[in-house]
Design a protein around this motif. Sequence first.
Motif, PDB file in Angstrom:
ATOM      1  N   GLN A   1     -42.680  20.488  18.176  1.00 11.74           N
ATOM      2  CA  GLN A   1     -41.963  19.969  19.591  1.00 11.74           C
ATOM      3  C   GLN A   1     -40.685  19.504  19.635  1.00 11.74           C
ATOM      4  O   GLN A   1     -40.043  19.480  20.533  1.00 11.74           O
ATOM      5  CB  GLN A   1     -43.160  19.113  19.950  1.00 11.74           C
ATOM      6  CG  GLN A   1     -43.390  18.584  21.577  1.00 11.74           C
ATOM      7  CD  GLN A   1     -43.180  19.853  22.651  1.00 11.74           C
ATOM      8  OE1 GLN A   1     -43.835  20.650  22.357  1.00 11.74           O
ATOM      9  NE2 GLN A   1     -42.235  19.868  23.242  1.00 11.74           N
ATOM     10  N   ALA A   2     -40.357  18.617  18.729  1.00 16.65           N
ATOM     11  CA  ALA A   2     -39.009  17.977  18.687  1.00 16.65           C
ATOM     12  C   ALA A   2     -37.851  18.954  18.740  1.00 16.65           C
ATOM     13  O   ALA A   2     -36.828  18.922  19.457  1.00 16.65           O
ATOM     14  CB  ALA A   2     -39.030  17.047  17.488  1.00 16.65           C
ATOM     15  N   CYS A   3     -38.170  20.208  18.252  1.00 18.02           N
ATOM     16  CA  CYS A   3     -37.106  21.232  18.172  1.00 18.02           C
ATOM     17  C   CYS A   3     -37.025  21.686  19.781  1.00 18.02           C
ATOM     18  O   CYS A   3     -35.923  22.102  20.204  1.00 18.02           O
ATOM     19  CB  CYS A   3     -37.677  22.297  17.314  1.00 18.02           C
ATOM     20  SG  CYS A   3     -37.484  22.115  15.706  1.00 18.02           S
ATOM     21  N   PHE A   4     -38.294  21.980  20.449  1.00 13.21           N
ATOM     22  CA  PHE A   4     -38.231  22.418  21.793  1.00 13.21           C
ATOM     23  C   PHE A   4     -37.448  21.392  22.681  1.00 13.21           C
ATOM     24  O   PHE A   4     -36.862  21.443  23.339  1.00 13.21           O
ATOM     25  CB  PHE A   4     -39.856  22.530  22.141  1.00 13.21           C
ATOM     26  CG  PHE A   4     -40.052  24.003  21.455  1.00 13.21           C
ATOM     27  CD1 PHE A   4     -39.626  25.230  21.457  1.00 13.21           C
ATOM     28  CD2 PHE A   4     -41.257  23.921  20.808  1.00 13.21           C
ATOM     29  CE1 PHE A   4     -40.071  26.427  20.765  1.00 13.21           C
ATOM     30  CE2 PHE A   4     -41.863  25.056  20.080  1.00 13.21           C
ATOM     31  CZ  PHE A   4     -41.167  26.147  20.146  1.00 13.21           C
ATOM     32  N   ASP A   5     -37.703  20.034  22.378  1.00 12.05           N
ATOM     33  CA  ASP A   5     -37.202  19.024  23.077  1.00 12.05           C
ATOM     34  C   ASP A   5     -35.674  18.994  23.057  1.00 12.05           C
ATOM     35  O   ASP A   5     -35.246  18.818  24.133  1.00 12.05           O
ATOM     36  CB  ASP A   5     -37.896  17.612  22.710  1.00 12.05           C
ATOM     37  CG  ASP A   5     -39.348  17.447  23.048  1.00 12.05           C
ATOM     38  OD1 ASP A   5     -39.767  18.124  23.615  1.00 12.05           O
ATOM     39  OD2 ASP A   5     -39.910  16.438  22.302  1.00 12.05           O
ATOM     40  N   ILE A   6     -35.242  19.269  21.927  1.00 15.43           N
ATOM     41  CA  ILE A   6     -33.580  19.241  21.708  1.00 15.43           C
ATOM     42  C   ILE A   6     -33.277  20.520  22.679  1.00 15.43           C
ATOM     43  O   ILE A   6     -32.357  20.237  23.104  1.00 15.43           O
ATOM     44  CB  ILE A   6     -33.219  19.523  20.107  1.00 15.43           C
ATOM     45  CG1 ILE A   6     -33.572  18.422  19.415  1.00 15.43           C
ATOM     46  CG2 ILE A   6     -31.911  19.896  20.108  1.00 15.43           C
ATOM     47  CD1 ILE A   6     -33.443  18.587  18.111  1.00 15.43           C
ATOM     48  N   LEU A   7     -33.875  21.645  22.782  1.00 15.00           N
ATOM     49  CA  LEU A   7     -33.430  22.754  23.560  1.00 15.00           C
ATOM     50  C   LEU A   7     -33.432  22.332  25.116  1.00 15.00           C
ATOM     51  O   LEU A   7     -32.496  22.806  25.464  1.00 15.00           O
ATOM     52  CB  LEU A   7     -34.259  23.998  22.996  1.00 15.00           C
ATOM     53  CG  LEU A   7     -33.999  25.179  23.978  1.00 15.00           C
ATOM     54  CD1 LEU A   7     -32.541  25.502  23.800  1.00 15.00           C
ATOM     55  CD2 LEU A   7     -34.799  26.392  23.507  1.00 15.00           C
ATOM     56  N   GLU A   8     -34.690  21.873  25.578  1.00 15.97           N
ATOM     57  CA  GLU A   8     -34.764  21.367  26.661  1.00 15.97           C
ATOM     58  C   GLU A   8     -33.361  20.590  27.270  1.00 15.97           C
ATOM     59  O   GLU A   8     -33.213  20.573  28.322  1.00 15.97           O
ATOM     60  CB  GLU A   8     -36.028  21.154  26.902  1.00 15.97           C
ATOM     61  CG  GLU A   8     -37.131  21.977  26.790  1.00 15.97           C
ATOM     62  CD  GLU A   8     -38.774  21.272  26.965  1.00 15.97           C
ATOM     63  OE1 GLU A   8     -38.703  20.226  27.266  1.00 15.97           O
ATOM     64  OE2 GLU A   8     -39.652  22.281  26.891  1.00 15.97           O
ATOM     65  N   SER A   9     -33.245  19.582  26.368  1.00 16.10           N
ATOM     66  CA  SER A   9     -32.287  18.681  26.836  1.00 16.10           C
ATOM     67  C   SER A   9     -31.100  19.208  26.791  1.00 16.10           C
ATOM     68  O   SER A   9     -30.141  19.038  27.706  1.00 16.10           O
ATOM     69  CB  SER A   9     -32.444  17.382  25.662  1.00 16.10           C
ATOM     70  OG  SER A   9     -31.278  16.613  25.817  1.00 16.10           O
ATOM     71  N   PHE A  10     -30.694  20.047  25.726  1.00 10.54           N
ATOM     72  CA  PHE A  10     -29.538  20.969  25.493  1.00 10.54           C
ATOM     73  C   PHE A  10     -29.342  21.798  27.064  1.00 10.54           C
ATOM     74  O   PHE A  10     -28.258  21.556  27.231  1.00 10.54           O
ATOM     75  CB  PHE A  10     -29.559  21.543  24.580  1.00 10.54           C
ATOM     76  CG  PHE A  10     -28.317  22.642  24.311  1.00 10.54           C
ATOM     77  CD1 PHE A  10     -26.941  22.055  24.267  1.00 10.54           C
ATOM     78  CD2 PHE A  10     -28.334  23.963  24.291  1.00 10.54           C
ATOM     79  CE1 PHE A  10     -25.971  22.967  24.287  1.00 10.54           C
ATOM     80  CE2 PHE A  10     -27.337  24.949  24.262  1.00 10.54           C
ATOM     81  CZ  PHE A  10     -26.096  24.348  24.518  1.00 10.54           C
ATOM     82  N   VAL A  11     -30.242  22.495  27.268  1.00 11.06           N
ATOM     83  CA  VAL A  11     -30.040  23.275  28.601  1.00 11.06           C
ATOM     84  C   VAL A  11     -30.092  22.400  29.932  1.00 11.06           C
ATOM     85  O   VAL A  11     -29.246  22.847  30.828  1.00 11.06           O
ATOM     86  CB  VAL A  11     -31.293  24.203  28.850  1.00 11.06           C
ATOM     87  CG1 VAL A  11     -31.360  24.993  29.901  1.00 11.06           C
ATOM     88  CG2 VAL A  11     -31.597  25.113  27.654  1.00 11.06           C
TER      89      VAL A  11
END
Length: 291
Positions: free
Chosen positions: A107-117
């Motif tokens: 989930q931390a990986c997805f959180d990084i992506l969501e924050s990046f976008v």
Amino acid sequence: FLGLRVNPCIGVGSKAMTSTAGSSSKFGVPLDLYKQEIVAAFHKHKWLDTLHVHIGSQAFGPNAIVEAVQIIESLADEINKSIGTDQVKCIDIGGGLPTVYDSDNLQACFDILESFVASLKTTVPRLFSGKYTIISENARAFMAKCGFGASLVEYTKETTDRWIITQHLGADCLLRQAYCPDMWALRVRIFSPDGSPKELNDDCPEVNCDIAGPLCFAGDIIARQRKLPLAKPGDWVIVCDTGGYTLSMWSRHCSRPLPAVHGYRRDSSGNYTFETLKKPETMESVINFYL
């Protein structure tokens, strides 16, 4: 699309070896030195329609990548305005988004992506206006956690200050871990022959150990001075997060065949099915490499 890679020259980040945004990087045309020439090239060559930026692999946080994209999008806007038409139709924002190597927290990986976008949309809104085709190269950030390496322990030995655990995953597959261990360390776990995690007890103490590969040079160590349960021949060594920058970087040193790659699926009932995604390389194939 056909375009030009531009170096925004924002620095080297935390990993100079894999950074491509330093002013002396071999990649890209440095924007701080050649901005006029870049704009002139698009004026001269109408078939140029893309700008590309990539500042490095795991060398920067998301904010630096957003900064680089903002610089390149501003350049695209300047070029289009100077030409009088939207000649730059595509922006390749590169990759390098960091992933999580120190835990199984997907989930931390997805959180990084969501924050990046979200940051991209706030900082570079024109990127999402519909006038550009956006290309992203952020694969390792997700593919890394789609794989693990597994090898049986061949033999062990105790030295003055550590145990040496020798198994079959070596520097031919894990190049970064062997040659740059401080920058690219991966987690290692020890499992019993039956596939269960080894638990610490009187017969299985925690020891300081190096995980050694089978290649014939002293640097073939894929993990150094790790505190792990004492492994024995027949146990399993599991190297986590090997879905990126491992098999694709395979080295022919010692001429070992590439290993097999197996995949699995879990259905809604929790049942697993396995299949071979890539068969192990044959010795004939290894020999033909040199012919």
